[in-house]
Scaffold this motif. Sequence first.
Motif: not given
Lengths: 486, 401
Positions: B26-35, B37-45, B245-249
């Motif tokens: 993913t390189g610099g593209n940080l994987v985040q599924l919960i922002s 602010e507590g919103e669910r970010v959708h990354r299908p893969e 994102d290590g703060n995103d469980v």
Amino acid sequence: MSAIMIKEFRLPDLGEGLTESEILSWKVNVGDTVALNQIIAEVETAKAVVEIPSPFAGVVAALHEQPGTVVEVGKPIVSFEVEDAAGVKDTAGAEDTAAAKDTAEAEDAAAADDGGTSPVERGAPTPTLPRREPNLVGYGVAPEPEGHPVRRPRVFASAMATDAPTPAAPAASATAAAAPTPAVHNGDRPRSTPPVRKLAKDLGVDLHEVSGTGHGGLITRDDVRGFADKAPGVEAVPSSVPPAAAVTLPPSGVRETRTPIKGVRKYTAAAMVSSAFTAPHVTEFLTVDVTAGMELLERLKASREFAGHKLTPLTLVAKALLVALRRNPTLNSHWDDANQEIVQFHYVNLGIAAATPRGLLVPNIKDAQDMGLLELSEALASLTETARAGKSTPEDLSHGTISITNIGVFGIDAGTPILNPGEAAILSIGAVRPTPWEHNGEIALRQVMTLSLSFDHRLVDGEQGSRFLADVGAVLRDPGMVLTMV
Amino acid sequence: MLTEETGPGHPTNGGPANGTGSTLRTGGNLVQLISPEGERVHRPEFDVWIKDLGDEQLLALYEDMVVIRRIDKEATALQRQGELALWPPLLGQEASQIGSVRALRDDDFIFPSYRESGVAYCRGARLTEIVRTWRGNALYGWDPHRIKMATPQIVIGSQTLHAAGYGMGILNDGSDNVTITYFGDGATSQGDVNESLVFAASFQAPVVFFCQNNHWAISEPVTVQSHIQLADRAVGFGIPSMRVDGNDVLAVMAATRIALDRARKGGGPTFIEAVTYRMGPHTTADDPTRYRDPNELEDWAAKDPIKRLRTLLEAKGALTEEQIAAVDRKADQVGADLRNSCITLPDPQPMDVFEHVYSTPNSWIERQKDHYSRYLASFSGSGAGGSGSGLAEGTQEGGVR
């Protein structure tokens, strides 16, 4: 079961192997009810300032040490009244029969009457064993008085002598401290020892310039002292040059970075805006030949009285400013807009703009008006050191009456400084440069510096500002002029 | 237990069928599924890897994080009170620890550093086992074989070597186990870690390298350690990597499951960089205010791992005031249990030092024991030649649910 008992809390080792700590402040008073883990004190060790959470729930019965006291690890610092029924164990290892009883009951009611023996040792074969302190690391250095084991003549002396494990050769340790380690390649770092590096730093000596006479070229204490004594013009500037902020290149492709405005940056911005748009600024410049002033500094540095002190152009300018202020006191005043009054200060709290890792701070030297050059150099050194370490207190940063900003250390000549809010004047010191200059009717290479003075035109007229700046310049050009001014 | 209900690596789970190329590198593209602010970010893969997580499982993750934060808080207080000699706080890194450990199968072996107290708790380490080494009461924490987790490694990065070796052992055994090793950003500069990466790659060993980039190696910022992102370092070893994102469980769990699945199917090692932040000191013996810009703390406080999951759950209506209070009560109970069991731990006896040196009788140790007991007996009235009664086992159960 609800009997009240007194529990002592002894100062633990808060770092690794520390022997003492300073009580900075108590967060509770005698008589206060505290909860478990409520912060009760702030303590400074050699390593850190830490908060102490209460080990008990109860009432503070006594504070044994005053703030500002350095306390040895293991000494009681506070006592609590704790309810017996609370079930909290004595954590401090105080000689507390009740505590033992408490736990003993839980484990074995039958043994409850053996009082002072803690449950841990109850299983030990000999109850006469001196009570073992709960020797956590926290109490490792507690004094060992009567509890110290008493040796009896060795029974197995011969066996021990042959079979005892050989201790690591202690002979090596005697020389270890000073001995160089030839195998270690030190790269560019001059070879020395930490105490000597510290000494060099204190004296403003760059170890790269010192040749070592110790074993294998090791730089010794004497080398540093010798260098400092004979070095005529060690520019004292280096240690006052703020380290350039680490430049981190952004990852490629990033075209801009947005940083929230907060902290010192936010405060600085607000102060500068308020100052620039409330006080009408006037800035004047004066370029002076300071050769005589610099020569004076060199002479003083070589003198016994100033040995080990940091004398820089800043020290001299600060003193010149204080002298000039006596003749031009309006530059040391304050426009009190709320009360529609002008406040004339009869003391000088001299602010020094300092670039710190956290940003621009202007701590000030309290009551600088009567300070001699020596005193001033000490005050400047401690003030800048405190500021750079990020330890300036709010008091250090407030109640300034006039300020100096030293842009010369960055190699800059002049600027239009903005007043520290509430002050009437700020003097900016430019770099001292060898410059072709008129001297005794001829052109000579002289040490020349530009002073820039901004003042609040509401308080200070052009005449007063100009006279003040001319006086500062006169002292730097010819320090003897002080005699005509005091 | 979450792990069993939602176990990783279910082939029928709908995970990407062939290969995971789209999620790795993913390189610099940080994987985040919960922002934050507590919103669910959708990354299908990545979403496919956590689609089995319902509200109940999310609540369990929330509880885990709250409880281990409470353990950390109590242990820090115990150190300040002289009950522990030292404690390495995990504050701020809860999501990295919980998201990863809860993705593991019970028989996947863990090689931690010294900061993974939350991982140990979830693995079923008893509370006393978590703290007794830090109290100076024991030479080890727990039985590694019982909970399939090595005891804390103090030497920076050495545990990665153990993991690489263990992974090679799994290959020899032919089992579908995976081993995971935890280390920090600073450890990536260590020779051991680099050697481990080489060996794991060469042998295609089933190892998950889980790097918690908490930004500080004691007082050294990560920017000094590496001029590229840590995840990109792995690529040089031929090991695919993910930066999450290590703060995103959820992001952590998804990434860990992907890595586990690859390894189980013979895909070899994976490197995960969990970008988090050490909110506390390196250990209780250190003062971060001396080297760290307080603004950084403010920034990271806004990215708190627990707060964001709570916000997400509350927005879904999946977390009531009552449930929050219940979780807090449980955490407080664990905190109180930790305190009580810690301060009542019996001190070890002098002869205990000889226990567990070897698992079988050893004549050298026997001789040393004999000498030492006679030495102790030479102190008058000591009686301290004690029988080496061993350490009493703690009574508090850990976090096995």
